[in-house]
Design a protein around this motif. Structure first.
Motif, PDB file in Angstrom:
ATOM      1  N   ARG A 190      -8.249   0.306 -10.898  1.00 51.79           N
ATOM      2  CA  ARG A 190      -8.504   1.733 -11.073  1.00 51.79           C
ATOM      3  C   ARG A 190      -9.879   2.122 -10.526  1.00 51.79           C
ATOM      4  NH1 ARG A 190      -4.907   4.104 -14.603  1.00 51.79           N
ATOM      5  NH2 ARG A 190      -3.437   2.633 -15.486  1.00 51.79           N
ATOM      6  N   GLU A 191     -10.205   1.603  -9.342  1.00 47.77           N
ATOM      7  CA  GLU A 191     -11.468   1.955  -8.684  1.00 47.77           C
ATOM      8  C   GLU A 191     -11.139   2.542  -7.338  1.00 47.77           C
ATOM      9  OE1 GLU A 191     -13.843  -2.047 -10.135  1.00 47.77           O
ATOM     10  OE2 GLU A 191     -13.537  -1.671  -7.989  1.00 47.77           O
ATOM     11  N   GLN A 192     -11.993   3.488  -6.906  1.00 47.45           N
ATOM     12  CA  GLN A 192     -11.759   3.970  -5.541  1.00 47.45           C
ATOM     13  C   GLN A 192     -13.053   4.163  -4.778  1.00 47.45           C
ATOM     14  OE1 GLN A 192      -9.307   7.388  -6.335  1.00 47.45           O
ATOM     15  NE2 GLN A 192     -11.043   8.774  -6.119  1.00 47.45           N
ATOM     16  N   ASN A 193     -12.970   3.933  -3.453  1.00 43.04           N
ATOM     17  CA  ASN A 193     -14.141   4.041  -2.584  1.00 43.04           C
ATOM     18  C   ASN A 193     -13.731   4.644  -1.261  1.00 43.04           C
ATOM     19  OD1 ASN A 193     -16.321   2.558  -4.012  1.00 43.04           O
ATOM     20  ND2 ASN A 193     -14.782   0.931  -3.934  1.00 43.04           N
ATOM     21  N   VAL A 194     -14.694   5.332  -0.669  1.00 49.14           N
ATOM     22  CA  VAL A 194     -14.460   5.840   0.694  1.00 49.14           C
ATOM     23  C   VAL A 194     -14.658   4.656   1.631  1.00 49.14           C
ATOM     24  CG1 VAL A 194     -15.249   7.450   2.469  1.00 49.14           C
ATOM     25  CG2 VAL A 194     -15.219   8.153   0.065  1.00 49.14           C
TER      26      VAL A 194
ATOM     27  N   ASP B 290     -14.022   9.694   9.838  1.00 44.43           N
ATOM     28  CA  ASP B 290     -13.161   8.556  10.202  1.00 44.43           C
ATOM     29  C   ASP B 290     -12.955   7.605   9.036  1.00 44.43           C
ATOM     30  OD1 ASP B 290     -12.738   9.300  12.839  1.00 44.43           O
ATOM     31  OD2 ASP B 290     -14.710   8.489  13.425  1.00 44.43           O
ATOM     32  N   ALA B 291     -12.714   8.194   7.865  1.00 45.41           N
ATOM     33  CA  ALA B 291     -12.555   7.351   6.672  1.00 45.41           C
ATOM     34  C   ALA B 291     -11.372   7.831   5.836  1.00 45.41           C
ATOM     35  CB  ALA B 291     -13.829   7.401   5.847  1.00 45.41           C
ATOM     36  N   VAL B 292     -10.986   7.033   4.855  1.00 44.88           N
ATOM     37  CA  VAL B 292      -9.965   7.410   3.865  1.00 44.88           C
ATOM     38  C   VAL B 292     -10.487   7.001   2.487  1.00 44.88           C
ATOM     39  CG1 VAL B 292      -7.904   7.181   5.334  1.00 44.88           C
ATOM     40  CG2 VAL B 292      -8.804   5.162   4.152  1.00 44.88           C
ATOM     41  N   MET B 293      -9.797   7.461   1.455  1.00 43.77           N
ATOM     42  CA  MET B 293     -10.146   7.019   0.115  1.00 43.77           C
ATOM     43  C   MET B 293      -9.222   5.843  -0.201  1.00 43.77           C
ATOM     44  SD  MET B 293     -12.061   7.709  -2.440  1.00 43.77           S
ATOM     45  CE  MET B 293     -12.493   9.443  -2.639  1.00 43.77           C
ATOM     46  N   LEU B 294      -9.808   4.690  -0.486  1.00 40.11           N
ATOM     47  CA  LEU B 294      -8.994   3.518  -0.798  1.00 40.11           C
ATOM     48  C   LEU B 294      -9.063   3.259  -2.299  1.00 40.11           C
ATOM     49  CD1 LEU B 294      -7.327   1.091   0.285  1.00 40.11           C
ATOM     50  CD2 LEU B 294      -9.464  -0.186   0.399  1.00 40.11           C
ATOM     51  N   ARG B 295      -7.893   3.332  -2.960  1.00 39.39           N
ATOM     52  CA  ARG B 295      -7.885   3.163  -4.411  1.00 39.39           C
ATOM     53  C   ARG B 295      -7.191   1.860  -4.786  1.00 39.39           C
ATOM     54  NH1 ARG B 295      -8.583   6.200  -9.020  1.00 39.39           N
ATOM     55  NH2 ARG B 295      -7.214   5.616 -10.747  1.00 39.39           N
ATOM     56  N   ASP B 296      -7.922   1.039  -5.516  1.00 43.11           N
ATOM     57  CA  ASP B 296      -7.343  -0.201  -6.028  1.00 43.11           C
ATOM     58  C   ASP B 296      -6.616   0.174  -7.323  1.00 43.11           C
ATOM     59  OD1 ASP B 296      -6.914  -2.559  -7.473  1.00 43.11           O
ATOM     60  OD2 ASP B 296      -8.551  -3.575  -6.402  1.00 43.11           O
TER      61      ASP B 296
ATOM     62  N   VAL C 269       0.835  -1.193   0.000  1.00 42.04           N
ATOM     63  CA  VAL C 269       0.000   0.000   0.000  1.00 42.04           C
ATOM     64  C   VAL C 269       0.870   1.242   0.000  1.00 42.04           C
ATOM     65  CG1 VAL C 269      -1.639   1.288   1.453  1.00 42.04           C
ATOM     66  CG2 VAL C 269      -1.811  -1.202   1.303  1.00 42.04           C
ATOM     67  N   MET C 270       0.388   2.287  -0.679  1.00 40.07           N
ATOM     68  CA  MET C 270       1.058   3.577  -0.547  1.00 40.07           C
ATOM     69  C   MET C 270       0.094   4.552   0.120  1.00 40.07           C
ATOM     70  SD  MET C 270       2.842   5.916  -3.322  1.00 40.07           S
ATOM     71  CE  MET C 270       4.485   5.939  -2.700  1.00 40.07           C
ATOM     72  N   VAL C 271       0.580   5.249   1.120  1.00 41.29           N
ATOM     73  CA  VAL C 271      -0.274   6.206   1.814  1.00 41.29           C
ATOM     74  C   VAL C 271       0.118   7.617   1.373  1.00 41.29           C
ATOM     75  CG1 VAL C 271      -0.950   7.129   4.059  1.00 41.29           C
ATOM     76  CG2 VAL C 271      -0.633   4.662   3.779  1.00 41.29           C
ATOM     77  N   VAL C 272      -0.863   8.363   0.901  1.00 39.01           N
ATOM     78  CA  VAL C 272      -0.590   9.713   0.377  1.00 39.01           C
ATOM     79  C   VAL C 272      -1.511  10.731   1.051  1.00 39.01           C
ATOM     80  CG1 VAL C 272      -0.277  11.026  -1.759  1.00 39.01           C
ATOM     81  CG2 VAL C 272      -0.407   8.537  -1.870  1.00 39.01           C
ATOM     82  N   PRO C 273      -0.945  11.751   1.699  1.00 41.16           N
ATOM     83  CA  PRO C 273      -1.803  12.801   2.252  1.00 41.16           C
ATOM     84  C   PRO C 273      -2.178  13.790   1.151  1.00 41.16           C
ATOM     85  CG  PRO C 273       0.487  13.217   2.838  1.00 41.16           C
ATOM     86  CD  PRO C 273       0.478  11.971   2.007  1.00 41.16           C
TER      87      PRO C 273
ATOM     88  N   ASP D   1      -0.270  -2.217  -4.858  1.00 42.71           N
ATOM     89  CA  ASP D   1      -1.652  -2.690  -5.008  1.00 42.71           C
ATOM     90  C   ASP D   1      -2.703  -1.615  -4.707  1.00 42.71           C
ATOM     91  OD1 ASP D   1      -1.033  -5.517  -5.551  1.00 42.71           O
ATOM     92  OD2 ASP D   1      -0.205  -5.474  -3.526  1.00 42.71           O
ATOM     93  N   TYR D   2      -2.526  -0.936  -3.589  1.00 40.25           N
ATOM     94  CA  TYR D   2      -3.539   0.048  -3.161  1.00 40.25           C
ATOM     95  C   TYR D   2      -2.907   1.380  -2.793  1.00 40.25           C
ATOM     96  CZ  TYR D   2      -6.924  -3.743  -2.521  1.00 40.25           C
ATOM     97  OH  TYR D   2      -7.775  -4.779  -2.718  1.00 40.25           O
ATOM     98  N   ALA D   3      -3.670   2.452  -3.001  1.00 37.65           N
ATOM     99  CA  ALA D   3      -3.277   3.750  -2.446  1.00 37.65           C
ATOM    100  C   ALA D   3      -4.311   4.108  -1.389  1.00 37.65           C
ATOM    101  CB  ALA D   3      -3.246   4.804  -3.534  1.00 37.65           C
ATOM    102  N   VAL D   4      -3.816   4.573  -0.266  1.00 34.99           N
ATOM    103  CA  VAL D   4      -4.725   5.091   0.761  1.00 34.99           C
ATOM    104  C   VAL D   4      -4.546   6.600   0.739  1.00 34.99           C
ATOM    105  CG1 VAL D   4      -5.137   5.245   3.253  1.00 34.99           C
ATOM    106  CG2 VAL D   4      -4.722   3.008   2.196  1.00 34.99           C
TER     107      VAL D   4
END
Ligand code: HAM
Length: 436
Positions: free
Chosen positions: A413-417, A403-409, A341-345, A390-393
């Motif tokens: 190429r899909e993303q969901n809160v 209390d959520a993040v955007m999770l991108r597969d 996973v990559m975490v990006v602010p 695999d994923y970007a948070v």
């Protein structure tokens, strides 16, 4: 551009190669555990005298030897066997036998660099000390076979010989130690004509020359037939006859163990190291003409180092060469696939939150990289894609409020809160439903 480069014969292992090296190392450690070998860690630097004693010219002349600042003549170890023998002659002197000792690490020889041959290389090394019984030799063959199977090599063969057969002849012919070693060095290099010439010059009998000539021609995979012919050939050389019997006993045990090892017996086979006294072994694959492992029985070394008389047998496997063999045979690394996973602010003020979320994921055993280049989301995702993450948070203000993040597969190429509390579950995949 810098002009620095690695020293000739030394190499860097990039992440994929380092992973392969460590994979093989882990397999060797597993084999050590399964066969009851305790790992020991010995120094890279040893006294020159210890390492040179029975190394044989090939290795002795290629040692990285130097005087340390205390005027001691030392060298970087070119192999593990003398260090293990030193331990058995000293620290372990009074301990009950047998010893099963395992080492893994780097070694140094000033060899001519080429494919599979480096000046710094790695071995896994197994020594079984204290037994002169054929079951000890059979164990070394079996564990080597287990290791080859464990790393997934498909085709390999064990080349087998017996130095005792040759030594028996030279002893009876009263060839001195130095001449014997020189002849064996030549035989190791398959320079049989020169070897025979040397034996002749040393005053050996006609029978001796004929016997050696016949032995050199005896090789193949019908090991019992060949061993039998070896026995007939060396008739009259008492020690050699006993050596052939010992070889037979080892071959029989390996066969009875039903360990499916492809063996080739070669009566004229010799190895460069001078301490061998009994069976000798090398492993080959059809795709390479260099050995991926080698060893044998050496019953006199520990005594030579001032220890109790301790018969021993061992083998070392070249880790780079196993890696090369795996590449040649297209053997994939059986590693556990982990999601990363990559975490990006989304902005600077959220860097702390991003670090916190990254840590939360790591605590749940998810591999995480944090964006540290200060890049905007699009650029960061582009980079993550390139590196097959695999994923970007994506840590954004709006989602955090809930209390959520955007999770991108990144593959789909899909993303969901996604709620932070559900994030790990989503990344690792839905948990299995157990029961009803
Ligand atoms: P060795 O045949 O000198 O034996 O080395 C064992 C293995 O180390 C070789 O078969 C090869 O795979 C690897 N190796 C040797 N030199 C290099 C190099 N320059 N580059 C890459 N790999 C290399 C011994 O070292 C003995 N101490 C084995 C032994 C243990 N005998 C009894 N116990």
């Amino acid at each position: 551009m810098s002009t620095f480069k690695s020293v000739r014969g030394m190499r860097d292992f990039m992440p994929d190669e380092a992973k392969a090296m460590r994979f093989i190392e882990a397999k060797t450690r597993k084999i050590a555990e399964l066969y009851g070998y305790g790992e020991i860690i010995t120094p890279v630097v040893e006294s020159y005298e210890l390492l040179a004693a029975k190394a044989g010219e090939e290795v002795r002349l290629r040692m990285y030897a130097f005087k340390d600042l205390g005027e001691r003549m030392v060298a970087l170890r070119p192999e593990f066997t003398p260090s293990v023998a030193r331990l058995v002659a000293t620290t372990l002197r009074n301990e009950p036998r047998p010893f099963r000792l395992f080492c893994v690490g780097s070694l140094y020889r000033y060899d001519e660099p080429q494919q599979g041959r480096y000046r710094e290389f790695w071995q896994s090394n197994f020594e079984l000390m204290g037994s002169n019984k054929p079951e000890a030799d059979a164990e070394i063959i079996m564990l080597t076979n287990s290791l080859m199977e464990a790393v997934g090599l498909k085709k390999y063969a064990l080349k087998v010989g017996h130095v005792g057969v040759l030594r028996g002849i030279f002893n009876q012919e009263k060839l001195n130690e130095k001449a014997t070693n020189q002849v064996m060095q030549l035989m190791d290099k398959k320079e049989y004509d020169d070897a025979l010439q040397m034996v002749k010059e040393a005053g050996a009998s006609k029978k001796c020359l004929e016997t050696l000539q016949k032995l050199v021609g005896l090789k193949g995979d019908r090991v019992f037939d060949i061993a039998e012919k070896m026995g007939e050939t060396v008739e009259g050389y008492e020690q050699s006859v006993a050596a052939v019997e010992n070889l037979m006993a080892i071959l029989r045990l390996v066969s009875e163990s039903e360990c499916k090892v492809n063996m080739r017996l070669d009566a004229g086979f010799a190895r460069g190291l001078e301490y061998y006294t009994g069976i000798i072994l090398e492993i080959y694959i059809p795709e390479l003409d260099i050995a991926i492992g080698g060893g044998g029985r050496y019953d006199k070394l520990i005594e030579l180092f001032g220890g109790e008389s301790t018969p021993a047998v061992g083998i070392a496997h070249g880790i780079e060469r196993i890696m090369l063999a795996m590449q040649k045979q297209n053997v994939p690394l059986q590693t556990e696939e982990k999601k990363n996973v990559m975490v990006v602010p989304t902005k600077d003020e959220l860097k702390g939150e991003a670090l916190k979320i990254a840590q939360m994921l790591r605590d749940a055993n998810v591999a995480v990289e944090v964006e540290v280049m200060g890049r905007k989301i699009a650029k960061a995702l582009e980079d993550a894609n390139r590196r097959k993450v695999d994923y970007a948070v994506i840590v954004g203000e709006r989602e955090l409020k809930e209390d959520a993040v955007m999770l991108r597969d990144l593959l789909k190429r899909e993303q969901n809160v996604v709620k932070i509390a559900k994030m790990v579950e989503k990344i690792k995949g839905s948990p299995k439903i157990v029961g009803t």
